[in-house]
Design a protein around this motif. Structure first.
Motif, PDB file in Angstrom:
ATOM      1  N   TYR A 146       0.805  -1.231   0.000  1.00  0.00           N
ATOM      2  CA  TYR A 146       0.000   0.000   0.000  1.00  0.00           C
ATOM      3  C   TYR A 146       0.828   1.267   0.000  1.00  0.00           C
ATOM      4  O   TYR A 146       0.283   2.353   0.139  1.00  0.00           O
ATOM      5  CB  TYR A 146      -0.943  -0.018   1.213  1.00  0.00           C
ATOM      6  CG  TYR A 146      -0.208  -0.090   2.536  1.00  0.00           C
ATOM      7  CD1 TYR A 146       0.290  -1.300   3.004  1.00  0.00           C
ATOM      8  CD2 TYR A 146       0.002   1.039   3.311  1.00  0.00           C
ATOM      9  CE1 TYR A 146       0.972  -1.378   4.205  1.00  0.00           C
ATOM     10  CE2 TYR A 146       0.679   0.970   4.507  1.00  0.00           C
ATOM     11  CZ  TYR A 146       1.166  -0.246   4.954  1.00  0.00           C
ATOM     12  OH  TYR A 146       1.852  -0.315   6.133  1.00  0.00           O
ATOM     13  N   TYR A 147       2.143   1.142  -0.116  1.00  0.00           N
ATOM     14  CA  TYR A 147       2.949   2.373  -0.046  1.00  0.00           C
ATOM     15  C   TYR A 147       4.013   2.377  -1.134  1.00  0.00           C
ATOM     16  O   TYR A 147       4.341   1.357  -1.724  1.00  0.00           O
ATOM     17  CB  TYR A 147       3.583   2.509   1.345  1.00  0.00           C
ATOM     18  CG  TYR A 147       4.521   1.378   1.694  1.00  0.00           C
ATOM     19  CD1 TYR A 147       5.861   1.417   1.319  1.00  0.00           C
ATOM     20  CD2 TYR A 147       4.065   0.252   2.356  1.00  0.00           C
ATOM     21  CE1 TYR A 147       6.715   0.376   1.614  1.00  0.00           C
ATOM     22  CE2 TYR A 147       4.907  -0.791   2.658  1.00  0.00           C
ATOM     23  CZ  TYR A 147       6.227  -0.731   2.288  1.00  0.00           C
ATOM     24  OH  TYR A 147       7.069  -1.759   2.560  1.00  0.00           O
ATOM     25  N   GLN A 296      -6.445   5.278  15.043  1.00  0.00           N
ATOM     26  CA  GLN A 296      -5.181   5.037  14.352  1.00  0.00           C
ATOM     27  C   GLN A 296      -4.670   3.712  14.897  1.00  0.00           C
ATOM     28  O   GLN A 296      -5.097   3.278  15.955  1.00  0.00           O
ATOM     29  CB  GLN A 296      -4.176   6.164  14.625  1.00  0.00           C
ATOM     30  CG  GLN A 296      -4.685   7.505  14.151  1.00  0.00           C
ATOM     31  CD  GLN A 296      -3.645   8.608  14.228  1.00  0.00           C
ATOM     32  OE1 GLN A 296      -2.464   8.365  14.359  1.00  0.00           O
ATOM     33  NE2 GLN A 296      -4.115   9.839  14.148  1.00  0.00           N
ATOM     34  N   LEU A 351       1.362   6.634   0.719  1.00  0.00           N
ATOM     35  CA  LEU A 351       0.462   5.605   0.180  1.00  0.00           C
ATOM     36  C   LEU A 351       0.543   5.553  -1.341  1.00  0.00           C
ATOM     37  O   LEU A 351       0.622   6.598  -1.995  1.00  0.00           O
ATOM     38  CB  LEU A 351      -0.969   5.940   0.590  1.00  0.00           C
ATOM     39  CG  LEU A 351      -1.657   4.885   1.443  1.00  0.00           C
ATOM     40  CD1 LEU A 351      -0.954   4.766   2.774  1.00  0.00           C
ATOM     41  CD2 LEU A 351      -3.116   5.244   1.675  1.00  0.00           C
ATOM     42  N   ILE A 392      -6.635  -2.903   8.827  1.00  0.00           N
ATOM     43  CA  ILE A 392      -5.922  -1.886   9.603  1.00  0.00           C
ATOM     44  C   ILE A 392      -6.059  -2.171  11.108  1.00  0.00           C
ATOM     45  O   ILE A 392      -5.362  -1.600  11.923  1.00  0.00           O
ATOM     46  CB  ILE A 392      -6.419  -0.457   9.269  1.00  0.00           C
ATOM     47  CG1 ILE A 392      -7.938  -0.388   9.262  1.00  0.00           C
ATOM     48  CG2 ILE A 392      -5.931   0.010   7.911  1.00  0.00           C
ATOM     49  CD1 ILE A 392      -8.517   0.234  10.422  1.00  0.00           C
ATOM     50  N   ASN A 434     -14.948   6.514   2.249  1.00  0.00           N
ATOM     51  CA  ASN A 434     -13.603   6.216   1.763  1.00  0.00           C
ATOM     52  C   ASN A 434     -13.313   4.720   1.869  1.00  0.00           C
ATOM     53  O   ASN A 434     -14.014   3.999   2.571  1.00  0.00           O
ATOM     54  CB  ASN A 434     -12.572   6.988   2.586  1.00  0.00           C
ATOM     55  CG  ASN A 434     -12.645   8.472   2.279  1.00  0.00           C
ATOM     56  OD1 ASN A 434     -12.900   8.855   1.138  1.00  0.00           O
ATOM     57  ND2 ASN A 434     -12.453   9.294   3.289  1.00  0.00           N
ATOM     58  N   TYR A 443      -0.766   9.397   6.873  1.00  0.00           N
ATOM     59  CA  TYR A 443      -0.528   8.842   5.542  1.00  0.00           C
ATOM     60  C   TYR A 443      -1.841   8.490   4.836  1.00  0.00           C
ATOM     61  O   TYR A 443      -1.953   8.579   3.620  1.00  0.00           O
ATOM     62  CB  TYR A 443       0.426   7.639   5.583  1.00  0.00           C
ATOM     63  CG  TYR A 443      -0.051   6.413   6.331  1.00  0.00           C
ATOM     64  CD1 TYR A 443       0.294   6.213   7.653  1.00  0.00           C
ATOM     65  CD2 TYR A 443      -0.821   5.442   5.699  1.00  0.00           C
ATOM     66  CE1 TYR A 443      -0.127   5.084   8.345  1.00  0.00           C
ATOM     67  CE2 TYR A 443      -1.245   4.308   6.383  1.00  0.00           C
ATOM     68  CZ  TYR A 443      -0.897   4.136   7.701  1.00  0.00           C
ATOM     69  OH  TYR A 443      -1.323   3.019   8.374  1.00  0.00           O
ATOM     70  N   MET A 444      -2.864   8.143   5.626  1.00  0.00           N
ATOM     71  CA  MET A 444      -4.166   7.820   5.061  1.00  0.00           C
ATOM     72  C   MET A 444      -4.876   9.110   4.623  1.00  0.00           C
ATOM     73  O   MET A 444      -5.412   9.200   3.535  1.00  0.00           O
ATOM     74  CB  MET A 444      -4.970   7.102   6.147  1.00  0.00           C
ATOM     75  CG  MET A 444      -6.067   6.237   5.706  1.00  0.00           C
ATOM     76  SD  MET A 444      -5.623   5.025   4.487  1.00  0.00           S
ATOM     77  CE  MET A 444      -5.370   3.569   5.413  1.00  0.00           C
ATOM     78  N   GLN A 445      -4.818  10.128   5.483  1.00  0.00           N
ATOM     79  CA  GLN A 445      -5.460  11.411   5.170  1.00  0.00           C
ATOM     80  C   GLN A 445      -4.903  12.012   3.886  1.00  0.00           C
ATOM     81  O   GLN A 445      -5.636  12.582   3.084  1.00  0.00           O
ATOM     82  CB  GLN A 445      -5.191  12.436   6.300  1.00  0.00           C
ATOM     83  CG  GLN A 445      -5.612  11.993   7.663  1.00  0.00           C
ATOM     84  CD  GLN A 445      -7.082  12.208   7.872  1.00  0.00           C
ATOM     85  OE1 GLN A 445      -7.713  12.917   7.113  1.00  0.00           O
ATOM     86  NE2 GLN A 445      -7.645  11.578   8.882  1.00  0.00           N
ATOM     87  N   VAL A 448      -6.302   9.648   0.729  1.00  0.00           N
ATOM     88  CA  VAL A 448      -7.578   8.946   0.685  1.00  0.00           C
ATOM     89  C   VAL A 448      -8.460   9.353  -0.516  1.00  0.00           C
ATOM     90  O   VAL A 448      -9.183   8.534  -1.083  1.00  0.00           O
ATOM     91  CB  VAL A 448      -8.284   9.105   2.058  1.00  0.00           C
ATOM     92  CG1 VAL A 448      -9.075  10.387   2.153  1.00  0.00           C
ATOM     93  CG2 VAL A 448      -9.102   7.895   2.382  1.00  0.00           C
ATOM     94  N   TRP A 451      -8.022   7.230  -3.647  1.00  0.00           N
ATOM     95  CA  TRP A 451      -8.199   5.769  -3.536  1.00  0.00           C
ATOM     96  C   TRP A 451      -9.633   5.380  -3.862  1.00  0.00           C
ATOM     97  O   TRP A 451     -10.533   6.207  -3.784  1.00  0.00           O
ATOM     98  CB  TRP A 451      -7.819   5.318  -2.114  1.00  0.00           C
ATOM     99  CG  TRP A 451      -6.348   5.095  -2.038  1.00  0.00           C
ATOM    100  CD1 TRP A 451      -5.389   6.054  -2.279  1.00  0.00           C
ATOM    101  CD2 TRP A 451      -5.645   3.893  -1.774  1.00  0.00           C
ATOM    102  NE1 TRP A 451      -4.139   5.495  -2.170  1.00  0.00           N
ATOM    103  CE2 TRP A 451      -4.260   4.182  -1.859  1.00  0.00           C
ATOM    104  CE3 TRP A 451      -6.038   2.600  -1.476  1.00  0.00           C
ATOM    105  CZ2 TRP A 451      -3.281   3.207  -1.667  1.00  0.00           C
ATOM    106  CZ3 TRP A 451      -5.061   1.629  -1.266  1.00  0.00           C
ATOM    107  CH2 TRP A 451      -3.700   1.941  -1.364  1.00  0.00           C
TER     108      TRP A 451
END
Ligand SMILES: Cc1cc2nc3c(=O)[nH]c(=O)nc-3n(C[C@H](O)[C@H](O)[C@H](O)COP(=O)(O)OP(=O)(O)OC[C@H]3O[C@@H](n4cnc5c(N)ncnc54)[C@H](O)[C@@H]3O)c2cc1C
Length: 496
Positions: A146-147, A296, A351, A392, A434, A443-445, A448, A451
């Protein structure tokens, strides 16, 4: 030269790619497949990250594969043991013979006319030169994690050019870095920072973990006593299954409790930190997050190693903001200056979906942000494509195993039905959330919006719930209104 063709092409030879190949060999033995891997070795994350102390932060009894027992006594395990486990799995099953290393996939285009994917990759030859490679396949399975592999996330802190010491990112740990006796500042508060702190504190002069805000940290024994006892008295696979289910249920109940009684779980976690660090430690400032548990990822530390390092005086925690780097360290907004020889920017990942490969369908680029995720596995309007994305709130592999087995079931279903194309089709379903909900790390914010989204109803929901996924991916019928099976027409594109 004729273009090579495979029934299935797997992108990536990490934990998920090797697991997917194993499922494929077992459940679809007649399918030909190939794995394209951009690096030179198996292991993905567990090969890339080489920072001191690198280890899992979930237990290996749930992060191991469903089909291969984890027999190492350490449940929270060093990265090299995980890499070895993945490599051995590939070697034992002969999967390694189907991997092409040094192949970075840059693009994949679906043709409805041919009912296949054309894959473009860049192959790096032993002398470092690069050459383009083209392959085709019927089904594309992305196991690229995912990164972004090329570089982690590095915020632009002011004054960095002035600093005379060394700045390193955990994603590119320099082999020659000697931190013995040195003053180290680790910027960050996530799993990587809390792993680095005790590991570096063993030989560094002093280690400071500099965090903008605290994270929930819970200690668990590195060795799972019950699992180790079961392994002594039962056959390995039976012992593994029992321990695995014990831990799945425990983590599931903990997560559910955190959703329904966050204040209680928060109180319990903070109380344990206080007990570990003693009454004089400022737990409120350094270990009491502003968010609820599991908004988180919760950081697990084995055998309280991080708390022990702080108690020993070899390490400390500072909660503050960076004003600027200076020649000799970091100046904080409070005015304090942290002197440092080495700064480790444990500031996270960037990401990236599908290893940065550009997907297109009949010549039209796929805009990921406009697609809906089908069961957290496929994408609306994108035929014969699936991707592994783990949990997650639990071990990644629990979902990776379910997804790979689901893909095998889908392929067998298509063979039985005599169809070559399957396209998730939204009908009237609209984006409602989302891809990952109620999860807010930086990293998600940051990513997102780009995605895939999820809808409001099954099968367009992405669950972070192993039991719902068992029902959705393992038990439910393959055929439903949202999957359009076809033998492709000669013209036309596929609608979302
Ligand atoms: C430091 C760290 C610690 C973690 N700890 C845990 C943990 O304790 N528990 C947990 O559940 N999860 C953890 N995770 C999440 C972790 O990524 C997963 O557990 C797991 O390793 C994912 O496996 P994967 O094979 O899906 O992805 P990866 O491990 O990322 O492997 C992807 C593979 O695909 C290859 N690839 C990528 N792009 C391309 C391309 N374009 N072409 C060809 N090949 C490509 C990569 O080189 C790599 O080999 C951690 C992640 C990190 C970064």
């Amino acid at each position: 030269m004729a273009v090579e063709h495979f029934d299935v092409l797997i992108m990536g030879a990490g934990l998920s790619g090797i697991g997917a190949a194993h499922h494929l060999q077992q459940d679809c033995p007649k399918k030909s497949y190939i794995i394209l891997e951009q690096r030179e070795r198996i292991g993905g994350t567990w090969d890339l990250f080489r920072y001191p102390g690198i280890r899992s932060d979930s237990d290996m009894l749930t992060m191991g594969y469903s089909f291969r027992p984890w027999t190492n006594p350490k449940a929270i395990s060093p990265g090299e043991d995980i890499r070895e486990y993945i490599t051995e799995t590939a070697r034992e099953a002969g999967i390694d013979r189907n991997i092409r290393f040094g192949h970075r996939i840059t693009a994949a285009g679906w043709s409805s006319k041919e009912a296949n994917w054309t894959i473009q990759a860049i192959c790096t030859l032993p002398d470092g030169t690069e050459e383009p490679v083209t392959l085709t396949c019927n089904f594309l399975l992305s196991c690229t994690g995912y990164y972004r592999y090329s570089a982690g996330y590095n915020p632009d802190f002011p004054g960095i050019g002035r600093f005379h010491g060394r700045v390193v990112h955990p994603q590119k740990w320099p082999e020659d870095l000697d931190y013995t006796g040195k003053r180290v500042v680790i910027i960050g508060s996530g799993a990587t920072a809390v792993t680095l702190l005790p590991a570096m504190a063993k030989t560094a002069g002093h280690v400071t973990m500099l965090q903008r805000s605290p994270t929930y940290i819970a200690s668990m024994p590195a060795e799972d006593k019950i699992a180790n006892w079961l392994r002594g008295v039962l056959p390995p696979m039976l012992a593994y299954r029992l321990s695995r289910w014990k831990n799945i249920l425990y983590m599931f109940l903990m997560y559910q409790l955190a959703q329904f009684a966050p204040a209680m779980v928060k109180g319990g976690l903070i109380k344990k930190v206080r007990a570990a660090l003693g009454p004089d430690f400022d737990v409120k400032t350094h270990f009491t997050p502003r968010y609820n548990p599991w908004s988180q990822r919760l950081c697990l530390v084995p055998d309280s190693d991080m708390f022990e390092a702080v108690k020993s005086g070899r390490a400390d925690i500072v909660t503050d903001q960076i004003e600027t780097y200076t020649e000799t360290g970091i100046q904080l907004t409070s005015g304090i200056v942290l002197e440092a020889d080495i700064v480790v920017t444990a500031t996270g990942l960037t990401l990236q979906a599908f290893g940065g490969a550009e997907l297109s369908v009949d010549g039209h680029p796929v805009e990921l942000g406009s697609t809906l995720s089908y069961k957290g596995v496929m994408l609306s309007g994108v035929p014969n494509f699936a991707a592994v994305f783990g949990y997650i709130n639990a071990s990644w592999t629990l979902k990776a195993d379910l997804i790979s087995a689901f893909v095998c079931r889908l392929l067998n279903f298509m063979d039985t039905k005599g169809v070559r194309q399957v396209t998730p089709t939204t009908n009237s379903q609209k984006a409602a959330a989302n891809f990952v909900e109620k999860f807010s790390p930086g990293y998600m914010q940051r990513a997102v919006a780009d995605w895939p989204k999820q809808g409001s109803d099954s099968p367009w929901r992405v669950y972070q719930n192993y039991f719902r996924d068992i029902a959705s991916l393992r038990w439910s019928a393959i055929d439903n209104d949202a999957l359009r099976f076809s033998n492709p027409p000669r013209t036309g594109s596929v609608s979302t």
